[in-house]
Design an enzyme around this catalytic site. Structure first.
Site, PDB file in Angstrom:
ATOM      1  N   HIS A   1       0.851  -1.119   0.013  1.00  0.00           N
ATOM      2  CA  HIS A   1      -0.017  -0.034   0.055  1.00  0.00           C
ATOM      3  C   HIS A   1       0.893   1.233   0.110  1.00  0.00           C
ATOM      4  CE1 HIS A   1       1.078   0.124   4.194  1.00  0.00           C
ATOM      5  NE2 HIS A   1       0.627  -0.995   4.416  1.00  0.00           N
TER       6      HIS A   1
ATOM      7  N   GLY B   1       1.723   3.189   2.218  1.00  0.00           N
ATOM      8  CA  GLY B   1       2.883   3.194   3.352  1.00  0.00           C
ATOM      9  C   GLY B   1       4.088   2.369   2.773  1.00  0.00           C
ATOM     10  N   HIS B   2       4.049   1.290   2.267  1.00  0.00           N
ATOM     11  CA  HIS B   2       5.144   0.303   1.729  1.00  0.00           C
ATOM     12  C   HIS B   2       5.826   1.306   0.507  1.00  0.00           C
ATOM     13  CE1 HIS B   2       2.774  -3.067   2.987  1.00  0.00           C
ATOM     14  NE2 HIS B   2       3.903  -3.197   3.559  1.00  0.00           N
TER      15      HIS B   2
ATOM     16  N   ASP C   1       4.958   0.206  12.927  1.00  0.00           N
ATOM     17  CA  ASP C   1       5.520  -0.852  13.669  1.00  0.00           C
ATOM     18  C   ASP C   1       6.590  -0.414  14.403  1.00  0.00           C
ATOM     19  OD1 ASP C   1       3.806  -3.233  12.462  1.00  0.00           O
ATOM     20  OD2 ASP C   1       4.733  -2.238  10.689  1.00  0.00           O
TER      21      ASP C   1
ATOM     22  N   MET D   1      -2.469   3.323   7.414  1.00  0.00           N
ATOM     23  CA  MET D   1      -2.307   2.313   6.284  1.00  0.00           C
ATOM     24  C   MET D   1      -1.873   0.952   6.782  1.00  0.00           C
ATOM     25  SD  MET D   1      -2.472   3.592   2.716  1.00  0.00           S
ATOM     26  CE  MET D   1      -2.800   5.378   2.373  1.00  0.00           C
TER      27      MET D   1
ATOM     28  N   ARG E   1      -3.576  -5.342   6.622  1.00  0.00           N
ATOM     29  CA  ARG E   1      -4.844  -5.808   7.305  1.00  0.00           C
ATOM     30  C   ARG E   1      -5.855  -5.138   7.234  1.00  0.00           C
ATOM     31  NH1 ARG E   1      -0.558  -7.777  11.054  1.00  0.00           N
ATOM     32  NH2 ARG E   1      -0.779 -10.190  10.994  1.00  0.00           N
TER      33      ARG E   1
END
Ligand code: PAF
Length: 281
Positions: free
Chosen positions: A35, A37-38, A152, A186, A189
């Site tokens: 997404h 974020g990645h 994370d 984002m 999941r």
């Protein structure tokens, strides 16, 4: 064009060649279902290196026995398309978990202390799985820099500790959480949220924003900042909502240095995490 590497031995040989040629390698480890974020992690890596490597590996060892390994969303063709647009040179996509975790493997990487709190309380083996897979990926690729997301935040704190403790080479770079327009962080999941659970889950960014603003107004007492937090997350089932030191993850009474307010809560059967920086400056 993007190249796909499936064998660990081939990944290692390629990375060795790049290093011999003096090329700087950036690495973004993921579990796929990419997404925005990645993509922000990939962009950061792209800016800072000659070669950009992405790994896509849904690591079974970081899921507990009753967790969502089978339901974890996957879309390799879509991922490769996004990766190519973001300038990835090589996607390392091991065919099967046994490529990285053969039945003969007996070695785990365990970071004492930091992995028993926050997410570690309800996911006791999760960070052992994360650290071990990262140790393997780092050894295969030996990147000059690795890019991780701040969503994370516990993972990042643990991996930084492990990286320093094991004298690993290269640098760890972190990138702020990317949010949807309505504030939801984002996450791969999010794809498993029903429409109603998704709207209930907006309680998480709502709470974090309100804690952030009370902090900005000068409140430093943790119990005051967290009062009413669990109720504010309703109807979510709360695993934790806590304020801890940003690096040592120590519990705090008063925020005096860089800290994070971190949340894990369940909405419609999906466990979401999020956090904000609380830095008195
Ligand atoms: O953050 C993730 O997606 C995973 O925990 C990671 C770092 C790729 C390890 O499997």
């Amino acid at each position: 064009v993007i190249e796909i590497v499936k064998l660990p031995s081939e990944m290692q040989a390629r990375a060795q060649r790049w290093r011999a040629e003096g090329q700087r390698i950036a690495f973004v480890p993921t579990m796929g279902y990419l997404h925005a974020g990645h993509v922000s992690l990939l962009e950061e890596g792209r800016r800072r290196a000659d070669i950009l490597v992405l790994s896509i590996f849904v690591n079974p060892t970081q899921f507990g026995p009753r967790e969502d390994l089978d339901a974890y969303p996957r879309d390799e063709p879509g991922d490769l398309h996004k990766a190519e647009s973001a300038g990835v040179d090589v996607a390392f996509c091991p065919l099967e978990p046994v490529e990285l975790f053969p039945p003969t493997a007996l070695t785990w990487v365990y970071v004492e202390g930091l992995q028993g709190v926050l997410c570690g309380r309800t996911r006791p083996d999760h960070f052992r799985g994360v650290c071990t897979v990262c140790a393997k990926l780092w050894n295969l690729i030996r990147p000059d820099l690795s890019v991780f997301g701040e969503k994370d935040f516990q993972q990042l704190a643990i991996l930084r500790r492990m990286h320093a403790d094991l004298h690993l080479s290269g640098e760890i770079v972190s990138v702020p959480t990317v949010r949807e327009a309505d504030g939801l962080a984002m996450s791969s999941r999010n794809a498993n949220l029903s429409l109603s659970a998704r709207s209930e889950a907006l309680a998480i960014p709502g709470l974090l924003r309100s804690i952030e603003s009370r902090f900005a107004q000068g409140e430093r007492r943790v119990d005051v900042l967290l009062s009413g937090a669990v109720a504010a997350l309703a109807p979510g089932r709360v695993d934790y909502v806590e304020i801890r030191d940003a690096h040592s993850l120590a519990a705090l009474d008063t925020v005096r240095g860089p800290a994070r307010c971190a949340v894990a809560a369940w909405y419609g059967g999906v466990r979401l995490i999020d956090n904000v920086v609380l830095d008195p400056g």
